[in-house]
Design an enzyme around this catalytic site. Structure first.
Site, PDB file in Angstrom:
ATOM      1  N   ASP A 199      10.680  44.431  65.138  1.00 13.06           N
ATOM      2  CA  ASP A 199       9.871  44.881  64.007  1.00 13.06           C
ATOM      3  C   ASP A 199       8.461  44.330  64.198  1.00 13.06           C
ATOM      4  O   ASP A 199       7.940  44.355  65.305  1.00 13.06           O
ATOM      5  CB  ASP A 199      10.520  44.437  62.690  1.00 13.06           C
ATOM      6  CG  ASP A 199      10.191  45.355  61.525  1.00 13.06           C
ATOM      7  OD1 ASP A 199       8.989  45.543  61.240  1.00 13.06           O
ATOM      8  OD2 ASP A 199      11.122  45.883  60.892  1.00 13.06           O
TER       9      ASP A 199
ATOM     10  N   GLU B 228       5.973  43.935  54.047  1.00 12.10           N
ATOM     11  CA  GLU B 228       5.358  44.290  55.335  1.00 12.10           C
ATOM     12  C   GLU B 228       3.898  43.839  55.321  1.00 12.10           C
ATOM     13  O   GLU B 228       3.356  43.438  54.293  1.00 12.10           O
ATOM     14  CB  GLU B 228       5.469  45.806  55.539  1.00 12.10           C
ATOM     15  CG  GLU B 228       5.011  46.402  56.864  1.00 12.10           C
ATOM     16  CD  GLU B 228       5.600  45.751  58.092  1.00 12.10           C
ATOM     17  OE1 GLU B 228       5.008  44.752  58.514  1.00 12.10           O
ATOM     18  OE2 GLU B 228       6.598  46.247  58.638  1.00 12.10           O
TER      19      GLU B 228
ATOM     20  N   ASN C 253       5.925  49.699  65.400  1.00 12.85           N
ATOM     21  CA  ASN C 253       5.906  48.324  64.916  1.00 12.85           C
ATOM     22  C   ASN C 253       5.325  47.402  65.978  1.00 12.85           C
ATOM     23  O   ASN C 253       4.943  47.848  67.073  1.00 12.85           O
ATOM     24  CB  ASN C 253       7.339  47.864  64.584  1.00 12.85           C
ATOM     25  CG  ASN C 253       7.697  48.036  63.123  1.00 12.85           C
ATOM     26  OD1 ASN C 253       6.922  47.684  62.232  1.00 12.85           O
ATOM     27  ND2 ASN C 253       8.869  48.594  62.868  1.00 12.85           N
TER      28      ASN C 253
END
Length: 281
Positions: free
Chosen positions: A193, A15, A143
């Site tokens: 995302d 991430e 997100n």
């Protein structure tokens, strides 16, 4: 356009990837392994922390503002020292930090979520000029935090809703009014995302479970999709000398795919925005 493996290090939950303009290098996190990675040329570095870390913005050549499960802190890459800035849900053992990004005004946006995906346990905050202010609450998986090139809009999503929202920003980068639905992915069954916006105002969204990063123009119309060889693609970033390389993190958590958790790269015909610098004061 074909993607290649940029780093074969397997992240449990990759991430927070971004290109550092001064170091000319790529940074990313493995949230659940409590790690920060950097790759510059053929050299890859690793910093280990005692808690989950998920997103960062660059302060200068050697310092990053990093979001952890309990605070925001400035990390000196060379001295390996932390300077605490502010608590982030420190007394809430349920949550951790997730997606985040620096904004065009030098602020830093960060989302929180439950370790076990507890419904509506998360929120989005903004750090700006020494203040951490809550922006949006009752989110499950925040997100896609990213910003229009001219700084007039911010985007974000609560992944389970499958809707990316847009909110207007004032001259200091604070939200004005209520967010509106900008892109509804319900019909396609896609899970938005992490995301980033290029210099033309196109939004590039990693779509968890779909092995791709999809590009939409400023009106929300689909433009193209970049395929990657892992299912759980989590966060994109533009980088490289010409800012035309699209990097993407992925996650190995819960899957047996041998390429899951790696970082990938693909050349595009687009140009990304330079990552914004965080202003500490």
């Amino acid at each position: 356009m074909t993607s290649t493996v940029f780093s074969d290090t397997q992240c449990v939950l990759g991430e927070g990837i971004f290109w550092h303009p001064l170091r000319q290098s790529v940074f990313w996190f493995d949230i659940l392994s409590h790690r920060l990675y950097e790759r510059s040329g053929e050299t890859q570095s690793l910093w280990q922390f005692d808690r989950a870390v998920s997103a960062a913005g660059w302060v200068d050549e050697t310092r990053l503002l990093i979001a952890s499960e309990r605070d925001l802190f400035v990390f000196d890459l060379e001295a390996k020292t932390e300077t605490h800035l502010v608590d982030l849900e420190r007394d809430n053992a349920v949550t951790r930090s997730n997606d985040g990004r620096a904004d065009p005004k030098g602020g830093f946006w960060i989302g929180t979520m439950g370790y076990n995906l507890e419904p509506e346990a998360g929120a989005i905050y903004r750090w700006y000029k020494g203040e951490l202010r809550p922006l949006f609450d009752r989110l499950t998986i925040p997100n896609a935090i990213c910003f229009a090139p001219d700084g007039t809009f911010a985007y974000f999503t609560d992944t389970p809703t499958k809707i990316i929202r847009r909110v207007s920003l004032d001259a200091e980068g604070w939200p004005i009014g209520e967010p509106v639905a900008w892109l509804d992915l319900t019909q396609e069954g896609l899970n938005p995302d992490g995301a980033v916006v290029d210099t033309a105002g196109n939004l590039w969204n990693a779509q968890w479970g779909a092995s791709r990063v999809a590009c939409y123009d400023s009106s929300g119309q689909f433009v193209e999709a970049m395929a990657f060889p892992a299912g759980q693609i989590s966060c994109p970033a533009f980088g490289g000398a010409a800012m035309d390389q699209l990097f993407a993190t992925s996650a190995a958590e819960g899957v047996s795919d041998p390429m899951a958790g790696q970082v990938f790269c693909a050349k595009t015909q687009s140009k990304g925005q330079a990552e914004h610098q965080v202003q500490l004061v």
